[in-house]
Design a protein around this motif. Structure first.
Motif, mmCIF file in Angstrom:
data_model
loop_
_atom_site.group_PDB
_atom_site.id
_atom_site.type_symbol
_atom_site.label_atom_id
_atom_site.label_comp_id
_atom_site.label_asym_id
_atom_site.label_seq_id
_atom_site.Cartn_x
_atom_site.Cartn_y
_atom_site.Cartn_z
ATOM 1 N N ARG A 85 37.959 34.366 41.278
ATOM 2 C CA ARG A 85 37.750 34.634 39.853
ATOM 3 C C ARG A 85 38.347 33.544 38.972
ATOM 4 N N SER A 88 36.482 30.859 36.587
ATOM 5 C CA SER A 88 36.082 31.072 35.197
ATOM 6 C C SER A 88 37.164 30.631 34.209
ATOM 7 N N GLU A 169 37.149 38.604 35.276
ATOM 8 C CA GLU A 169 36.923 37.184 35.575
ATOM 9 C C GLU A 169 36.009 37.040 36.789
ATOM 10 N N GLY A 170 35.213 35.982 36.797
ATOM 11 C CA GLY A 170 34.348 35.714 37.941
ATOM 12 C C GLY A 170 33.260 36.745 38.130
ATOM 13 N N ASN A 173 30.187 35.767 40.720
ATOM 14 C CA ASN A 173 30.615 35.092 41.951
ATOM 15 C C ASN A 173 29.944 35.623 43.216
ATOM 16 N N PRO A 194 31.570 25.879 34.713
ATOM 17 C CA PRO A 194 31.220 27.308 34.807
ATOM 18 C C PRO A 194 30.489 27.922 33.620
ATOM 19 N N TRP A 199 24.395 30.400 38.591
ATOM 20 C CA TRP A 199 25.112 31.016 39.714
ATOM 21 C C TRP A 199 24.192 31.421 40.854
#
Length: 283
Positions: A85, A88, A169-170, A173, A194, A199
């Motif tokens: 994470r 980010s 966060e993230g 992913n 990012p 992604w």
């Protein structure tokens, strides 16, 4: 304690670090905090009856050089492939010479290598070391030459694919553990990327394209393949990933072979159950 973990959490026998029982690579996040705390205290208690033993200090230095620094581009910038994470967050570099300088205050063990990390981080002209390492507890392969650094992130039935997106966060992913293969010539190529990253188009990862990402609640998954691993003699190496997607019925056999001035990535047996059914029964 400064010791190898006999369970899922803590310092692993391959010099990677697991913070949680999901066995996700946390070497340069929680694992860096683990090392830096012991480094700080080793300086405080040096020369007293509370001083750390040579065995503990040597293990700490081994972990720092063979675990943390070898998962950094030229020992200076964290490998984008091991990020969870934290990808980010705005800054990924860790170019401070503070930790190796403090380690040299308390020990002469591997002093030349620590001095080289200091020189790299202070902008002095140095020879970038060449190495190949497979972190078998974490299923992460790293390879470095003076001209480039690259890595392969994998997962298996032993390790989860990615960290949970704690603290929001993230959130995208999902596919970053699926054979991700970043390459760096300088070290800061991926800084600031990012916010505009696609992604579903991650270097090295085999990803089924879709109109939208899965829910952030579905990021962390158990790995589905046991045939995942690597070999290395410290200078050259190879990795293999019998990839089975944890998010959809996609699979492919992937191999990587690393040499001095190039490396080769091969894939075979790409399959997707739904696509195979569609091809065999056209409408």
């Amino acid at each position: 304690e400064i010791k190898f973990s006999n369970g899922s959490r803590g310092l692993q026998y391959d010099y990677s670090f697991h913070h949680r029982v999901d066995r996700v690579n946390n070497t340069n996040s929680y694992g860096l905090s683990y090392a830096s705390t012991f480094v700080e205290w080793s300086v405080h208690v040096a020369g007293t009856r509370y001083a750390f033993s040579d065995k503990s200090i040597n293990l700490l230095i081994d972990y720092y050089l063979d675990g943390i620094c070898k998962q950094m581009v030229y020992g200076r910038v964290s490998d984008t492939g091991i990020m969870n994470r934290d990808i980010s967050r705005p800054k990924h570099s860790n170019s401070s010479p503070e930790i190796p300088l403090k380690l040299m205050q308390v020990s002469d063990y591997r002093k030349e290598e620590l001095s080289n990390i200091v020189a790299i981080r202070t902008g002095h002209e140095v020879i970038i070391p060449s190495f190949s390492s497979f972190f078998w507890q974490t299923e992460h392969f790293v390879f470095q030459r003076p001209q480039f650094y690259t890595s392969v992130r994998m997962h298996s039935t032993r390790n989860d694919n990615m960290e949970v997106p704690y603290n929001g966060e993230g959130l995208t992913n999902h596919y970053r553990g699926d054979g991700t293969n970043y390459i760096s010539l300088v070290g800061d190529e991926y800084d600031g990327l990012p916010p505009v990253y696609d992604w579903m188009k991650i270097p090295g990862a085999t990803i089924m394209q879709s109109d939208s990402m899965p829910s952030e609640k579905d990021i962390q998954k158990k790995g589905l393949s046991s045939f995942v691993g690597g070999v290395s003699n410290g200078l050259y190496g190879a990795a293999v990933f019998d990839f089975k997607s944890a998010h959809n019925p996609l699979s492919v056999k992937k191999t990587y072979f690393f040499f001095d001035s190039e490396y080769i990535c091969l894939g075979a047996g790409l399959k997707h159950v739904q696509l195979l059914l569609r091809w065999s029964n056209p409408i």
